[in-house]
Design an enzyme around this catalytic site. Sequence first.
Site, PDB file in Angstrom:
ATOM      1  N   ASN A  31      -8.198  -4.573  15.310  1.00 46.61           N
ATOM      2  CA  ASN A  31      -7.901  -5.459  16.206  1.00 46.61           C
ATOM      3  C   ASN A  31      -9.071  -5.560  17.054  1.00 46.61           C
ATOM      4  O   ASN A  31     -10.040  -5.151  17.710  1.00 46.61           O
ATOM      5  CB  ASN A  31      -6.412  -4.544  17.568  1.00 46.61           C
ATOM      6  N   GLU A  57      -6.699  -1.190   9.544  1.00 46.88           N
ATOM      7  CA  GLU A  57      -7.043  -2.436  10.325  1.00 46.88           C
ATOM      8  C   GLU A  57      -7.818  -2.591  11.275  1.00 46.88           C
ATOM      9  O   GLU A  57      -8.117  -1.318  12.163  1.00 46.88           O
ATOM     10  CB  GLU A  57      -5.633  -3.751  10.584  1.00 46.88           C
ATOM     11  N   PHE A  78      17.615   0.954  22.891  1.00 47.96           N
ATOM     12  CA  PHE A  78      16.602   0.888  23.214  1.00 47.96           C
ATOM     13  C   PHE A  78      16.414  -1.044  23.213  1.00 47.96           C
ATOM     14  O   PHE A  78      15.471  -1.299  23.319  1.00 47.96           O
ATOM     15  CB  PHE A  78      15.037   1.381  22.447  1.00 47.96           C
ATOM     16  N   GLU A 109       0.649  -1.182  -0.135  1.00 46.35           N
ATOM     17  CA  GLU A 109      -0.200  -0.346   0.191  1.00 46.35           C
ATOM     18  C   GLU A 109       0.792   1.328   0.467  1.00 46.35           C
ATOM     19  O   GLU A 109       2.431   1.295   0.317  1.00 46.35           O
ATOM     20  CB  GLU A 109      -1.323   0.273   0.772  1.00 46.35           C
TER      21      GLU A 109
HETATM   22  P1  ADP Z   1      -1.492  -2.551  20.080  1.00 50.65           P
HETATM   23  O1  ADP Z   1      -1.902  -2.115  18.898  1.00 50.65           O
HETATM   24  O2  ADP Z   1      -2.976  -3.134  21.095  1.00 50.65           O
HETATM   25  O3  ADP Z   1      -0.269  -2.521  20.906  1.00 50.65           O
HETATM   26  P2  ADP Z   1      -0.531  -5.078  18.938  1.00 50.65           P
HETATM   27  O4  ADP Z   1      -0.401  -5.853  17.353  1.00 50.65           O
HETATM   28  O5  ADP Z   1       0.885  -3.792  18.250  1.00 50.65           O
HETATM   29  O6  ADP Z   1      -1.415  -4.247  19.557  1.00 50.65           O
HETATM   30  O7  ADP Z   1       0.345  -5.838  19.868  1.00 50.65           O
HETATM   31  C1  ADP Z   1      -0.608  -5.972  21.275  1.00 50.65           C
HETATM   32  C2  ADP Z   1       0.421  -7.053  21.989  1.00 50.65           C
HETATM   33  O8  ADP Z   1      -0.131  -8.121  21.427  1.00 50.65           O
HETATM   34  C3  ADP Z   1       2.300  -6.236  21.598  1.00 50.65           C
HETATM   35  O9  ADP Z   1       2.228  -5.995  22.379  1.00 50.65           O
HETATM   36  C4  ADP Z   1       2.467  -8.399  21.567  1.00 50.65           C
HETATM   37  O10 ADP Z   1       2.966  -8.515  22.721  1.00 50.65           O
HETATM   38  C5  ADP Z   1       0.765  -9.490  21.522  1.00 50.65           C
HETATM   39  N1  ADP Z   1       1.445  -9.528  19.906  1.00 50.65           N
HETATM   40  C6  ADP Z   1       1.023  -9.269  18.875  1.00 50.65           C
HETATM   41  N2  ADP Z   1       1.066  -9.703  17.698  1.00 50.65           N
HETATM   42  C7  ADP Z   1       1.964 -10.571  17.878  1.00 50.65           C
HETATM   43  C8  ADP Z   1       3.029 -11.061  17.177  1.00 50.65           C
HETATM   44  N3  ADP Z   1       2.917 -11.546  15.604  1.00 50.65           N
HETATM   45  N4  ADP Z   1       4.381 -12.153  17.748  1.00 50.65           N
HETATM   46  C9  ADP Z   1       4.458 -11.433  18.826  1.00 50.65           C
HETATM   47  N5  ADP Z   1       3.797 -10.895  19.716  1.00 50.65           N
HETATM   48  C10 ADP Z   1       2.642 -10.520  19.097  1.00 50.65           C
HETATM   49  P1  ADP Z   2       0.333  -3.890  13.119  1.00 46.51           P
HETATM   50  O1  ADP Z   2      -0.674  -5.053  13.109  1.00 46.51           O
HETATM   51  O2  ADP Z   2       1.810  -3.890  12.844  1.00 46.51           O
HETATM   52  O3  ADP Z   2       0.045  -2.949  14.313  1.00 46.51           O
HETATM   53  P2  ADP Z   2      -0.258  -1.901  11.337  1.00 46.51           P
HETATM   54  O4  ADP Z   2      -0.608  -1.396  10.421  1.00 46.51           O
HETATM   55  O5  ADP Z   2      -1.527  -1.586  12.363  1.00 46.51           O
HETATM   56  O6  ADP Z   2       0.380  -2.757  11.643  1.00 46.51           O
HETATM   57  O7  ADP Z   2       0.685  -0.997  11.237  1.00 46.51           O
HETATM   58  C1  ADP Z   2       1.126  -0.717  12.617  1.00 46.51           C
HETATM   59  C2  ADP Z   2       1.706   1.179  11.871  1.00 46.51           C
HETATM   60  O8  ADP Z   2       2.429   0.953  10.852  1.00 46.51           O
HETATM   61  C3  ADP Z   2       1.318   2.186  12.088  1.00 46.51           C
HETATM   62  O9  ADP Z   2       0.520   2.418  13.640  1.00 46.51           O
HETATM   63  C4  ADP Z   2       1.526   2.990  11.524  1.00 46.51           C
HETATM   64  O10 ADP Z   2       2.952   3.581  12.850  1.00 46.51           O
HETATM   65  C5  ADP Z   2       2.591   2.475  10.802  1.00 46.51           C
HETATM   66  N1  ADP Z   2       2.071   2.181   9.047  1.00 46.51           N
HETATM   67  C6  ADP Z   2       1.106   1.224   8.376  1.00 46.51           C
HETATM   68  N2  ADP Z   2       1.081   1.270   7.536  1.00 46.51           N
HETATM   69  C7  ADP Z   2       1.267   2.498   7.244  1.00 46.51           C
HETATM   70  C8  ADP Z   2       1.688   3.271   6.113  1.00 46.51           C
HETATM   71  N3  ADP Z   2       0.767   2.698   5.243  1.00 46.51           N
HETATM   72  N4  ADP Z   2       1.896   4.368   5.993  1.00 46.51           N
HETATM   73  C9  ADP Z   2       2.746   4.739   6.747  1.00 46.51           C
HETATM   74  N5  ADP Z   2       2.577   4.281   7.986  1.00 46.51           N
HETATM   75  C10 ADP Z   2       1.507   3.049   8.964  1.00 46.51           C
HETATM   76 MG    MG Z   3      -1.812  -1.739  14.067  1.00 45.18          MG
END
Ligand code: ADP
Ligand code: ADP
Ligand code: MG
Length: 679
Positions: free
Chosen positions: A290, A288, A348, A200
């Site tokens: 959740n 997306e 970090f 995308e």
């Molecule tokens: P949020 O937007 O609530 O932070 P995330 O999708 O980033 O949601 O994930 C929430 C939590 O779930 C993360 O802090 C991590 O611990 C766990 N998690 C999500 N996806 C994965 C993954 N693919 N592998 C390991 N941990 C994951």
């Molecule tokens: P995840 O499932 O790992 O949470 P997301 O699709 O929610 O994945 O994306 C996580 C982060 O990555 C977003 O909060 C944003 O900061 C960045 N991101 C994702 N897609 C884009 C995009 N098309 N352009 C810019 N930043 C993006």
């Molecule tokens: Mg996300």
Amino acid sequence: MIKKILIANRGEIACRVIKTAKLMGIKTVAVYSDADKDALHVSAADEAVYIGASAASESYLVMDKILAAIKETGADAVHPGYGFLSENKEFALKLQDMGVAFIGPNVRAIEAMGDKIASKNLAIEAGVSCVPGHMGLIEDADEAVKIANKVGYPVMIKASAGGGGKGMRVAYTDEEAREGFQSSKNEAKSSFGDDRIFIEKFIESPRHIEIQVLGDKHGNIIYLGERECSIQRRNQKVIEEAPSPFLDEATRAKMGAEAVALSAIVDYDSAGTVEFIVDKDMNFYFLEMNTRLQVEHPVTELITGVDLVEQMIRVADGEKLKIKQKDVKLNGWAIESRIYAEDPYRNFLPSIGRLVRYRPPAEGKTAEGAIVRNDTGVYEGGEISMFYDPMIAKLCTWGEDRGIAVKAMQKALDTFEIKGVGHNIPFLSAVMQCDRFERGDISTNYIAEEYPDGFEGVALNPGHTRAIACVCTLMAQKLAERAASGSGILTHHDRAIPTDVRVQVGERHYEIKTERTNGNSLVTSASLSTGDSDKAAIELEISTAWAPGQSLVTSLIDNDPFVFAATPVPEGYRVGYRGSDVEVKVRTPAQAKLATLMPEKIVADTSNLLLCPMPGVIVSILVAEGDEVQDGQALAVVEAMKMENTLRAEKKSVISKINAGAGDNLAVDEVIMEFAGAS
Ligand code: ADP
Ligand code: ADP
Ligand code: MG
């Protein structure tokens, strides 16, 4: 009625769910692995069942073990928390077959939203605006390049099964698209066992703003405002807040309506989050959904007064939502700081070990009318292990407006004591004081832009430096008093309480004199540093409740509270204050004179060595002996706490020796390789 909930999770989120279940009079069951046998969630629950070895793949992720624990305890509902099995449709189906309530949405919603490609297609159907791109699978690198050109650079290459910021790459050129396609695919395969990739448009410097939705099994769906989560590192959230400092009322309503429309398509019937990115012109694009409780849900609870876990339990039990859209009022401002066991001064890197000291700030109302909330799953004396997420706590503050919430967060971070593991409090504290953050001028690039060379600490201003020098003088006096009263010899000159001292704070020098006045100390300090702009002597009235042995120093300076952390070092303290870190030496004038004659301590030269920065496993060594490497070139990959960390060359040099190989378990500071000819 739900009577007993098994929490198929660990850590802070398990504790969070238990808290609400208790308030509702519902019994709770914890599950735990070897590493968690003494964990807080185990003692907080009414019952606990052992489910296997420490690795999540042998315990928290094994459905059969969770199902056996449900049978054993007779639990009639399961809360999955986040991560682990929370978005696993097989798990939800198995519970359904057993007649056990899943405290989450229906299986179809989990399935449809668990896949980024499928969910975007549904979003388009629901009239939700999506990031422009190619919503189909991409077969190979050649096709990736072709599609990237069609979408237009920059693009984001993503795993359809992605989560937790994994399996994502940005590409600006054909070459990067080719490389990004391959590395996303590899990471997706190893992290999710599913390597489907799509592309995308990469939106530059967007904000991440998400809508909290809540639905029931009777067709009612509402939204509870937004959260802004733009402060991210490696696409993972670090600081979140609600509401967003950016949105206007009209955009909020539009985003809320679209989030509800998307949820309605899958009959959404629990708490869920619809994530968007928003550009400078307030255009928003769906990212997306959740289908679970989100990590940062507390900020929404703080501004709406709604307990999201309670609502999830009630709707899972078949109750109708009692809250109507018009009842949802956003009150005040809330901020969450994710406190991670990671060392901000070392890029970090995750840190593990025993929490020798863990003292969070007091929860509840503060003197200024703010609220402090701290969600955690750890305790003093407990262990942060290498097996799970390195989150220690989620510290939240609420205030009537954003300024009050930020100030409350600054103070709460000042008084949060953690020892034994590295932690990111200095970094969080630095962000909370940054003008740009205070203005709300943030984007997902914030950290990369503000700390382009990594976090190097905050420079102390002259006022704070002087204040630290003065308070450390009083601390030295207290130590001397204790030593004197212990021996009973008050007159011996070594034991005399120093009232005229020379204090060095980092590179600054002060001459300090103290006098007692009814319990307080009148401190006169003059700056001795050459080139110091504030050379004039200053008088301050200072008192401190500090006692030897304490690591948090609280003081009043001319009636203003001033708090910092201090660890004893020879002749003084190492002081941490709001993201700064300095060494303080308190000396008598005679000692100070001698100190100038001391030779500089020679620090061992490790610049010719690549040291392992944390305990972990070598995933791969990317160079060979004899190779010439360039500044910034990747040398080795080390895995610790589920994260792969790439170690890079800091200058041009030649690899003379390699001491470790893939699969090796290394301790911190073990030598991975040696360089020759580095200058
Ligand atoms: P949020 O937007 O609530 O932070 P995330 O999708 O980033 O949601 O994930 C929430 C939590 O779930 C993360 O802090 C991590 O611990 C766990 N998690 C999500 N996806 C994965 C993954 N693919 N592998 C390991 N941990 C994951
Ligand atoms: P995840 O499932 O790992 O949470 P997301 O699709 O929610 O994945 O994306 C996580 C982060 O990555 C977003 O909060 C944003 O900061 C960045 N991101 C994702 N897609 C884009 C995009 N098309 N352009 C810019 N930043 C993006
Ligand atoms: Mg996300």
